[in-house]
Write a protein that holds these residues in place. Structure first.
Motif, short mmCIF file in Angstrom:
data_model
loop_
_atom_site.label_atom_id
_atom_site.label_comp_id
_atom_site.label_asym_id
_atom_site.label_seq_id
_atom_site.Cartn_x
_atom_site.Cartn_y
_atom_site.Cartn_z
N VAL A 223 -9.32 4.82 -4.86
CA VAL A 223 -8.99 3.73 -3.94
C VAL A 223 -7.94 4.20 -2.93
O VAL A 223 -6.99 4.88 -3.30
CB VAL A 223 -8.45 2.53 -4.73
CG1 VAL A 223 -7.86 1.50 -3.80
CG2 VAL A 223 -9.57 1.92 -5.57
N GLY B 210 -7.14 1.96 0.10
CA GLY B 210 -6.49 0.73 0.59
C GLY B 210 -5.87 0.91 1.95
O GLY B 210 -4.76 0.42 2.19
N VAL C 34 -8.74 -7.23 3.30
CA VAL C 34 -7.57 -8.03 2.90
C VAL C 34 -7.94 -9.46 2.54
O VAL C 34 -8.86 -10.05 3.11
CB VAL C 34 -6.49 -8.03 4.01
CG1 VAL C 34 -5.80 -6.69 4.10
CG2 VAL C 34 -7.09 -8.41 5.36
N MET D 154 2.03 -14.45 -2.79
CA MET D 154 2.43 -13.19 -2.21
C MET D 154 2.55 -13.34 -0.70
O MET D 154 1.70 -13.98 -0.08
CB MET D 154 1.45 -12.07 -2.57
CG MET D 154 1.38 -11.87 -4.07
SD MET D 154 0.64 -10.30 -4.55
CE MET D 154 1.97 -9.16 -4.19
N LEU E 29 -0.92 -10.28 3.17
CA LEU E 29 -2.28 -10.19 2.67
C LEU E 29 -2.40 -8.94 1.80
O LEU E 29 -1.68 -7.97 2.00
CB LEU E 29 -3.26 -10.11 3.84
CG LEU E 29 -3.27 -11.32 4.78
CD1 LEU E 29 -4.18 -11.05 5.98
CD2 LEU E 29 -3.70 -12.58 4.05
N ALA F 82 -7.63 -2.60 -3.69
CA ALA F 82 -6.52 -1.88 -4.30
C ALA F 82 -5.64 -2.77 -5.17
O ALA F 82 -4.61 -2.35 -5.65
CB ALA F 82 -5.66 -1.23 -3.21
N PHE F 83 -6.08 -3.99 -5.37
CA PHE F 83 -5.23 -4.93 -6.10
C PHE F 83 -5.78 -5.19 -7.50
O PHE F 83 -6.76 -5.91 -7.67
CB PHE F 83 -5.13 -6.25 -5.33
CG PHE F 83 -4.04 -7.16 -5.82
CD1 PHE F 83 -2.82 -7.21 -5.16
CD2 PHE F 83 -4.22 -7.94 -6.95
CE1 PHE F 83 -1.82 -8.05 -5.62
CE2 PHE F 83 -3.22 -8.78 -7.42
CZ PHE F 83 -2.02 -8.83 -6.74
N PRO F 84 -5.17 -4.60 -8.53
CA PRO F 84 -5.65 -4.85 -9.88
C PRO F 84 -5.13 -6.19 -10.39
O PRO F 84 -3.96 -6.52 -10.22
CB PRO F 84 -5.06 -3.70 -10.69
CG PRO F 84 -3.88 -3.22 -9.92
CD PRO F 84 -4.04 -3.65 -8.49
N ARG G 252 -3.71 -8.46 -12.95
CA ARG G 252 -2.99 -8.30 -14.21
C ARG G 252 -2.55 -9.64 -14.78
O ARG G 252 -2.13 -9.73 -15.92
CB ARG G 252 -1.76 -7.43 -13.99
CG ARG G 252 -2.08 -6.05 -13.48
CD ARG G 252 -0.81 -5.43 -12.92
NE ARG G 252 -0.72 -4.02 -13.26
CZ ARG G 252 0.42 -3.32 -13.22
NH1 ARG G 252 1.54 -3.90 -12.90
NH2 ARG G 252 0.42 -2.05 -13.52
N ASN H 186 -0.70 2.51 -3.01
CA ASN H 186 -0.96 1.11 -3.35
C ASN H 186 -0.09 0.68 -4.52
O ASN H 186 0.23 1.47 -5.39
CB ASN H 186 -2.43 0.95 -3.73
CG ASN H 186 -3.34 1.20 -2.55
OD1 ASN H 186 -3.22 0.53 -1.54
ND2 ASN H 186 -4.20 2.19 -2.67
N ASP I 166 1.22 -9.10 8.54
CA ASP I 166 0.46 -9.70 7.45
C ASP I 166 -0.34 -8.67 6.64
O ASP I 166 -0.56 -8.84 5.46
CB ASP I 166 -0.51 -10.72 8.06
CG ASP I 166 -0.59 -11.98 7.23
OD1 ASP I 166 0.17 -12.08 6.26
OD2 ASP I 166 -1.43 -12.84 7.57
N LYS J 220 0.10 -1.81 5.13
CA LYS J 220 0.16 -1.43 3.72
C LYS J 220 1.58 -1.42 3.17
O LYS J 220 1.80 -1.75 2.02
CB LYS J 220 -0.47 -0.04 3.57
CG LYS J 220 -0.61 0.43 2.13
CD LYS J 220 -1.46 1.68 2.06
CE LYS J 220 -1.47 2.25 0.66
NZ LYS J 220 -2.37 3.40 0.53
#
Lengths: 170, 599, 389
Positions: free
Chosen positions: B44, B46, B52, B58, B61, B66-68, B70, C178, C361, C364
Motif C-alpha cells: 500500500v 496511499g 479518500v 478524524m 480525510l 491505507a487505513f486498517p 482496528r 501511512n 483535507d 498524506k
C-alpha cells in the motif's frame, strides 16, 4: 578526483568500515562520504551498494532526496545562503550580488579552481541574525557586504596556506 | 479466527476482520471506492489520495486503501467533502499528465482515463501540460514515456518490492520528483530484466511494450515472405479477456482461426517446442545428475535451473552471474522452435529460411529481448524474428476486423503443431517442473509418475516457493544408479521468490536437484505481455483454464509426442545430440548488477 | 525579562535531579506524571507527550528507541538551536527519562544537517553526562542503562515529520508513511519508538521534579506550560523568548518590541498569517498555532512577495509523494506568479482557495495539510493588496 583511484578507494573503505552493514547506516555513510569527498560519485555508490546491499538506484533516490548530498563535485567550500523569509527580507538579495560578484560565479556553480560553490538553502535557523549562510560546517549570521568580503578573504587565505603547506585554518 | 469489528459505511453496517482496510471493507459492502495508486499485488502506498473517505472523529480525510480498521468506525464514502477532494486530486493529476489519448496504447484501458470519465471531467481545472517534456525511451523491449507518468509509484513498488529487481528509482524531491530508471539511464543499460510486470501495473501509458505490429504487417503483406506464428499456452488462456471473455477462458482454437484470417502462413503450437525442451532438459538433468552423483565430476553443477523464462535468465545474469553454470543450457521453447523452423521445417517445405519470418505470440515482454540476443542466431539468422505479446496480438486481430467470438474452432498446422498437455502447463508456475517429472520419472522407471491423474499437485498453486521430493525405486537397468535416490525439486515464481531461493542456496542450506524459476508472478500466465489488468484472482483463473485444458488432452507427456519423435528420427538424432547442441542449446552472459562505470 | 517566575526552561536547572527523581518514582509513575502535566509536543503537532510514552511503554519488544527530533526546519524557528547550544544536558536528561519511562536503552538525536556546527557541543555533553553516569551503563547505580548517539540529517525539511524522520533513519527517502501503525508500534528498525521534539524533552526533568500541578500553573487549561518563541522579522529584538501559552499576538509584540506590525506569521510558513485585526487572539493549541515561530512584517512589506517565498519553500520541501502536496503546492506557487503579473482572475483565485481546502483535507502528512495555511491567510488578509496589481 574520483573515488576509483587506489588511495581514495582505501579512504572510502575506511568510511564504510566505520559503519555497521545495515540499511539504517545508509544516510550516515552517505553523509560521511559527501563530507569527505565533497560529493558521492558513481564508484562510491557502487561500493556503498556492495557494503549495505541497498540497490544503486535506491541509493541514488536517497541522495537526490537530500539537498546536502550530491553527485556533482562541489567546491572545497560550499557556501549555502539562506533564502527563506527572515533572511530574504533582511537583505538577502544584496548578499547574493556580493557573493556572485566576488566569486565570479552564479548560484548553483563552482569556481573554476574548485574552491567555492554557491548554493541556496532553506531556513537554517538563523532568523534572529539575518541574513545568514553556512560555509561547510560553519554558520555566519548578520551578513553585510563588507562582512561577506572579509569572510571570503579568510577562506581564500586558508586555501592559500593549505596549498603551500602552512596548514589549514579550517 | 481473528477479532471481528463492526463498521458502518454510508448506510451499510457490517463486520470485518480486525486489520481489514476501509477499501476492502467497502468492497465487502458492495461499494466502489475509486483508486489509482492502489494495486492488489502491491504494498500500500496511499499517495494518490483518490480513495479518500471521511472517517467520523478524524479531522482529515483518510486514504481508504491505507487505513486498517482496528476499532468500530463510521465511514462516509460519498459526501461533498469526499467528492470534492477526489475531483480536485484527479484534476491535479490530469494537469501533470500529458494525455494524448488517441495515440496512446492504453486508450480504453487507462485507469486515469476511466476516472476522468467517471468524474465527468470536461475541462482542465489547472493550466495543463501542453507539450511533452521528456524524450521517450525506446531502447529495449519496454518503452518508457515519462510524460504520462503520474507518480503513483506502482512501477516502483513492482520493481523494488514485488520483483526485487530494482531497475527503477524515485529521484528528487517535491515537485521535481521523477519516477525513472536508476540514474535515468536508458532501460537497455540498467538491470531491467524486461519482465514487464511494471507495464501490467502502470495505470496509464507511461510504460508499455515495444510493439512490432507494423513490421509484422509488412511481412504478412509481402508475398515473398512465409510468415509463421507460434502460440504459447498463456496468451491462449488470456487473449479472450481482450475480446470480452471472462478471465480463465481458453480460446486456443478460435485464435487459430483468427490467425489464419490475419494472414499468417503457418500456425504452430509452442507446446510442441515445450515438449522438445522437456526432452532436451530432462536428458540434461539426468546427465548432470549422473556426472555429479556417480562420476563425482565437480565441474557439473547441481541443482540445475530451468532456463525458459528470459526474465529469470537476465535476472541471474545480473544478480547471480556466479551461478550461470547452474542454468540449463537449453534454449527456451520459443527459441528452440525458431531454430527448428528455420532449418528442419524450411527444408521440409522448401522455403528459403531468409524468406521465413517467425513470430512468437507470447505472454512475455522479455521474449522480445530474448529473440534479439546475439546468441539466438544458430539457424543462420535470427531464430525468431518477433516476439509479440498477447496485448499486441489483440490489436493485430482487432485491426483485421475479426470478431473472435464469432469464429469457428480451427486446428494448428502439422507437423510441429502437436503439443502435449505437459507442454501446455508450461504456462503456469510449476508447469515446467511437472512436465519434466512426468517424463523423467517415466523414462527412468518405465512407469508413470505416482500421482493421481498425472497431476503433480505438490508443486502446483500460487505459493511463492514450493518443493517436492520423489524417491526413485526399481529404475530401468540403465538408470540403476538412481535407485533409492530421492530427487528433490523446487519451484519459485516472481524474482523476489527466486532471490530468496538463491540466497538460501548461497548459504548452502539447499539440497535440491532441479529448480524451476519463472520471473513473473504466477508464471507465464502472469507475464508482462498479458491483458491488463492483472490480479491474483485473474491469474488463478488463467491457471485453472490451463490445467483444465491439460486434462482434456489425450497426449499429456512430452516424450510420447509423436511429432517430437518424428523430429528426432528425421532430423535431430537424439536429445543432447550434435545437432541439438548446435540448434537448441545456448550459453549466457554474466552482466553484474552495477552498470555505472564511466558515468 | 518580565514575569521571571513564569519561566521554566529559562529558570534554574540542576543536571541529573530529574533523572534521579524519575529513577525513584519508577517508570509507570513517570509516565503518569507526564500525562497529568498535559504536556503537548512542542514541534507543532501538539500530540500529548504522556500518551505517546504510554503507548510505547505498553509495547512488548526486545528493543525500543527514543528519538529526539532536532530537525528544526520550520521557517522562522530557531529555539531548538538555542537549546542545543545552551542546554544540551537538559535535552539528554529528558531523553534518558523518556528512555526509562518507556523501557528503551538507546536514544538518538536526529540533528538536522544545517546544525552540524552544534554536533560538537552535543557530543561533548554526551561525554560529560556519561562520565557523570547520567548516561551509559547502570545510571546512578540503578539497573537502567541508556546511551545516546547523534544521527545527522542531510537537508530535508520534511524529515521533521516523525514518520519521515524514521524513514530517513531506516535508510530510505525521508517520506512520511501511512499511519497506523504509529512509531510507538513500528518505528526505528521497526521497533517501538518515541519521537519527541527537543523543547518537549526539556520540560520533562522539570515536570518530574516539580510535579505536574506546578507545570499546569503555566499556560491555559488545554495548553499547559510555557513555550519558546522564535521571534524574527521586523522587530527590534529578535531572539528566543519563553512565554506562557495563551499569550495574545499583541502581548507578544509588546514583549519583543514589535509594535507597528502589519501582520505576523504565527507558527512559521505552515502556520497562519495574522493581520492587525486579529492581534488579540491567543497563541495556544486552542488558538493560533503554537509552533513557536513568530515572523513580524512591517508596513513596507509586500505580502505577495512573502507568500511567494513560502510557496517556493513548500514546492521544494514537499517529499513529492502525495498528489495534493506535490501538485497542489506547485499550482499555488503558479497562482502566486500569476498574481504577481496581475493575471490571476478572482474566479481562478477561488479555484485555488478550494484547492487549499482539499490539500488541508487530503494530504498524506502534516506538511501538505498545513502548507496551504499561508496562502489562505495571506490571500484573505490582503486580497485588495494582491489582486489585479
Amino acid at each position: 578526483m574520483t573515488t576509483g583511484t587506489r588511495a581514495v578507494a582505501d579512504e572510502l573503505q575506511e568510511i564504510l568500515l566505520n559503519h555497521e552493514k545495515d540499511r539504517t547506516q545508509l544516510l550516515p555513510i552517505l553523509v560521511d562520504i559527501n563530507k569527505y569527498f565533497g560529493h558521492i560519485d558513481s564508484n562510491a555508490i557502487i561500493e556503498v551498494s556492495r557494503y549495505t546491499g541497498v540497490p544503486i538506484g535506491e541509493i541514488h533516490g536517497v541522495i537526490t532526496f537530500y539537498s546536502f548530498l550530491g553527485q556533482k563535485k562541489r567546491g572545497r567550500f560550499v557556501i549555502r545562503l539562506c533564502r527563506t523569509i527572515s533572511c530574504d527580507i533582511a537583505g538577502k538579495d544584496q548578499i547574493v550580488r556580493v557573493l556572485e560578484k566576488e566569486l565570479g560565479i552564479h548560484f548553483g556553480e563552482t569556481t573554476d579552481d574548485g574552491v567555492f560553490s554557491l548554493e541556496y538553502t532553506n531556513c537554517i535557523g538563523m532568523c534572529d541574525n539575518p541574513p545568514a549562510m553556512l560555509i561547510n560546517d560553519k554558520v555566519y549570521g548578520g551578513l553585510t557586504p563588507e562582512r561577506v568580503v572579509d569572510i571570503l578573504d579568510s577562506f581564500k587565505l586558508s586555501e592559500y596556506q593549505d596549498m603551500f603547506g602552512y596548514g589549514g585554518v579550517e | 479466527m481473528s477479532e471481528m469489528i463492526p463498521v458502518q459505511i454510508d448506510d451499510i453496517t457490517c463486520e470485518v476482520e480486525k486489520g481489514t482496510t476501509i477499501l476492502q471493507a467497502c468492497k465487502c459492502a458492495g461499494l466502489r471506492v475509486p483508486t489509482l495508486c492502489h494495486h492488489p499485488d502491491l504494498e500500500v502506498a496511499g499517495i494518490c489520495r483518490i480513495c479518500v473517505v471521511e472517517v467520523e472523529g478524524m479531522s482529515g480525510l483518510q486514504a481508504a486503501c491505507a487505513f486498517p480498521i482496528r476499532q468500530p468506525i463510521k465511514v462516509r464514502t460519498n459526501s461533498p467533502r469526499v467528492r470534492r477532494a477526489r475531483r480536485v486530486n484527479l484534476d491535479l493529476i490530469l494537469s501533470e499528465h500529458y494525455g494524448d489519448c488517441y495515440t496512446c496504447t492504453r486508450n480504453g484501458t487507462c485507469e486515469l482515463q476511466d476516472l476522468a470519465r467517471e468524474y465527468g471531467v470536461d475541462r482542465y481545472r489547472y493550466p495543463s501540460t501542453t507539450a511533452p517534456k521528456f524524450r521517450i525511451d525506446r531502447s529495449t523491449a519496454i518503452v518508457r514515456d515519462q510524460n504520462k507518468c503520474i507518480s503513483c509509484k506502482r512501477c516502483i513498488r513492482t520493481c523494488i518490492d514485488l520483483q526485487q529487481v530494482s531497475a527503477l528509482e524515485t529521484a528528487n524531491r517535491g515537485h521535481d520528483v521523477l519516477i525513472q530508471t536508476a540514474f535515468n539511464k536508458p532501460i537497455s543499460e540498467v538491470v531491467c530484466i524486461n519482465c514487464g510486470q511494471c507495464i501490467n501495473r502502470c495505470p496509464t501509458g507511461a510504460l508499455r511494450s515495444n510493439m512490432p505490429n507494423e513490421l509484422i504487417w509488412q511481412a504478412i503483406d509481402d508475398p515473398e515472405k512465409h510468415v509463421i506464428i507460434q502460440t504459447a499456452p498463456s496468451p491462449r488462456a488470456a487473449i479472450g479477456e481482450e475480446f470480452g471473455y471472462e478471465p480463465g477462458t481458453s480460446v486456443t482454437k478460435k485464435l487459430n482461426a483468427a490467425l489464419r484470417r490475419v494472414g499468417f502462413d503457418s500456425i504452430f503450437d509452442t507446446n510442441f517446442a515445450a515438449d522438445l525442451t522437456i526432452m532436451e532438459e530432462g536428458t540434461e538433468l539426468l546427465t548432470r545428475l549422473k556426472k555429479a552423483l556417480v562420476d563425482g565430476d565437480s565441474s557439473v553443477k547441481v541443482p540445475m535451473f530451468t532456463s525458459c523464462s528470459p526474465g529469470w535468465v537476465k535476472y541471474i545474469e545480473h544478480y547471480y552471474p556466479e551461478y550461470l553454470d547452474h542454468l540449463s543450457t537449453c534454449k527456451s521453447p520459443q527459441q528452440m522452435f525458431g531454430a527448428i523452423l528455420k532449418t528442419y521445417y524450411a527444408k521440409k517445405i522448401g522455403v528459403n529460411p531468409d524468406k521465413m519470418v517467425v513470430v512468437a505470440l507470447m505472454p512475455c515482454v522479455a521474449k522480445k529481448f530474448e529473440c534479439n540476443r546475439p546468441e539466438m542466431t544458430d539457424s543462420g539468422g535470427k531464430d525468431v524474428d518477433f516476439g509479440l505479446t498477447t496485448r499486441e496480438m489483440a490489436v493485430l486481430i482487432k485491426e483485421s476486423g475479426i470478431h473472435l467470438k464469432d469464429l469457428p474452432d480451427e486446428d494448428f498446422d502439422h507437423p510441429l503443431g502437436l503439443g502435449s498437455g505437459a507442454g501446455l502447463i508450461f504456462g503456469a508456475t510449476g508447469g515446467v517442473m511437472e512436465a519434466a517429472i512426468r517424463s523423467v520419472y517415466e523414462i527412468v522407471t518405465g512407469r508413470p509418475v505416482p500421482f493421481k491423474g498425472l497431476d503433480v499437485t505438490p508443486i502446483r498453486g500460487m505459493e511463492g516457493i514450493r518443493d517436492a521430493a520423489l524417491t526413485i525405486e526399481n529404475p530401468l537397468p540403465e538408470y540403476q544408479w538412481l535407485d533409492g535416490i530421492t530427487l528433490k525439486v523446487a519451484v519459485a515464481h516472481g524474482t523476489a521468490n527466486a532471490k530468496l531461493l538463491m540466497e538460501r542456496l548461497k548459504e548452502g542450506t539447499l539440497d535440491y536437484h532441479f529448480i524451476e524459476v519463472m520471473a513473473c508472478p504466477g508464471g507465464c500466465l502472469g507475464g508482462g505481455g498479458q491483458p491488463i489488468p492483472t490480479s491474483p484472482e485473474i491469474r488463478a483463473a488463467r491457471a485453472r483454464a490451463i490445467y483444465a485444458e491439460d486434462h482434456e488432452l489425450v497426449l499429456r507427456k512430452s516424450h510420447e509426442n509423436p511429432e517430437i519423435n518424428q523430429l528426432y528420427a528425421e532430423f535431430l538424432g537424439e536429445p543432447l545430440g550434435h545437432l541439438s547442441h548446435k540448434l537448441l542449446h545456448t550459453h549466457y552472459t554474466p552482466r553484474g548488477r552495477f552498470f555505472l562505470e564511466g558515468i | 525579562m518580565k514575569n521571571e517566575k513564569k519561566k521554566i526552561l529559562f529558570g534554574e536547572f540542576v543536571t541529573g535531579a530529574g533523572l534521579a527523581r524519575a529513577l525513584e518514582m519508577g517508570a509507570g509513575k513517570v509516565v503518569d506524571e507526564v500525562k497529568a502535566s498535559k504536556l503537548r509536543g512542542r514541534g507543532g503537532a501538539g500530540f500529548p507527550t504522556g500518551l505517546k510514552w504510554e503507548l510505547t511503554a505498553k509495547q512488548e519488544s526486545d528493543e525500543k528507541f527514543v528519538i529526539c527530533n532536532a530537525d528544526e526546519g520550520e521557517p522562522g524557528t530557531f529555539k531548538d538551536r538555542l537549546l542545543l547550544m545552551e542546554q544540551p544536558e537538559k535535552i539528554l536528561e529528558g531523553m534518558a527519562i523518556a528512555g526509562f519511562a518507556i523501557g528503551a536503552a538507546r536514544g538518538f538525536v536526529y540533528l538536522r544537517g544545517e546544525y552540524i556546527y552544534l554536533r560538537k557541543i552535543l557530543e561533548d555533553a554526551i561525554v560529560s553526562m556519561t562520565e557523570r553516569n547520567f548516561l551509559g551503563k547502570n545510571i546512578q547505580d540503578s539497573d537502567f542503562s541508556f546511551d545516546v548517539e547523534i544521527f545527522l540529517g542531510a537537508g530535508a525539511y520534511v524529515c521533521g515529520e516523525e514518520f519521515a524522520l524514521i524513514s530517513s533513519m531506516n535508510g530510505y527517502r525521508g517520506e512520511p508513511r501511512n499511519k497506523p501503525p504509529y512509531p510507538s508500534e513500528v518505528g526505528f528498525r521497526d521497533k517501538p519508538t518515541v519521537v519527541n521534539n527537543v523543547e518537549t524533552l526539556c520540560y520533562v526533568p522539570y515536570i518530574v521534579t516539580k510535579g505536574s500541578e506546578w507545570f499546569k500553573e503555566h499556560g491555559t487549561q488545554a495548553s499547559t506550560g510555557t513555550k519558546l518563541f522564535s521571534v524574527s522579522g521586523d522587530v527590534k529584538h529578535p531572539g528566543v523568548y519563553e512565554l506562557e501559552l495563551g499569550i495574545t499576538v499583541n502581548q507578544l509584540l509588546t514583549e519583543v518590541s514589535g509594535e507597528g506590525a502589519k501582520s505576523v506569521q504565527v507558527g512559521g510558513a505552515s502556520g497562519l498569517n495574522v493581520a492587525e485585526k486579529d492581534f488579540d487572539k491567543p497563541i495556544c493549541f486552542e488558538g493560533l498555532p503554537p509552533g513557536g515561530s513568530i515572523i513580524v512584517f512591517n508596513h513596507k512589506r509586500d505580502m505577495l512577495h512573502v507568500l511567494k517565498n513560502f510557496m517556493e519553500f513548500f514546492v521544494e520541501e514537499s517529499c513529492g509523494q502525495c498528489t495534493p502536496c506535490r501538485e497542489g503546492n506547485y499550482r499555488l506557487l503558479e497562482g502566486v506568479k500569476m498574481l504577481e503579473k496581475g493575471e490571476c482572475s478572482v474566479r481562478y483565485l477561488k479555484e485555488l482557495e478550494a484547492l487549499c481546502d482539499v490539500m488541508k483535507d487530503s494530504a498524506k502528512c502534516g506538511l501538505g495539510q498545513t502548507s496551504p495555511n499561508a496562502f489562505l491567510s495571506i490571500v484573505e488578509n490582503f486580497k485588495t493588496e494582491i489582486l489585479y496589481r
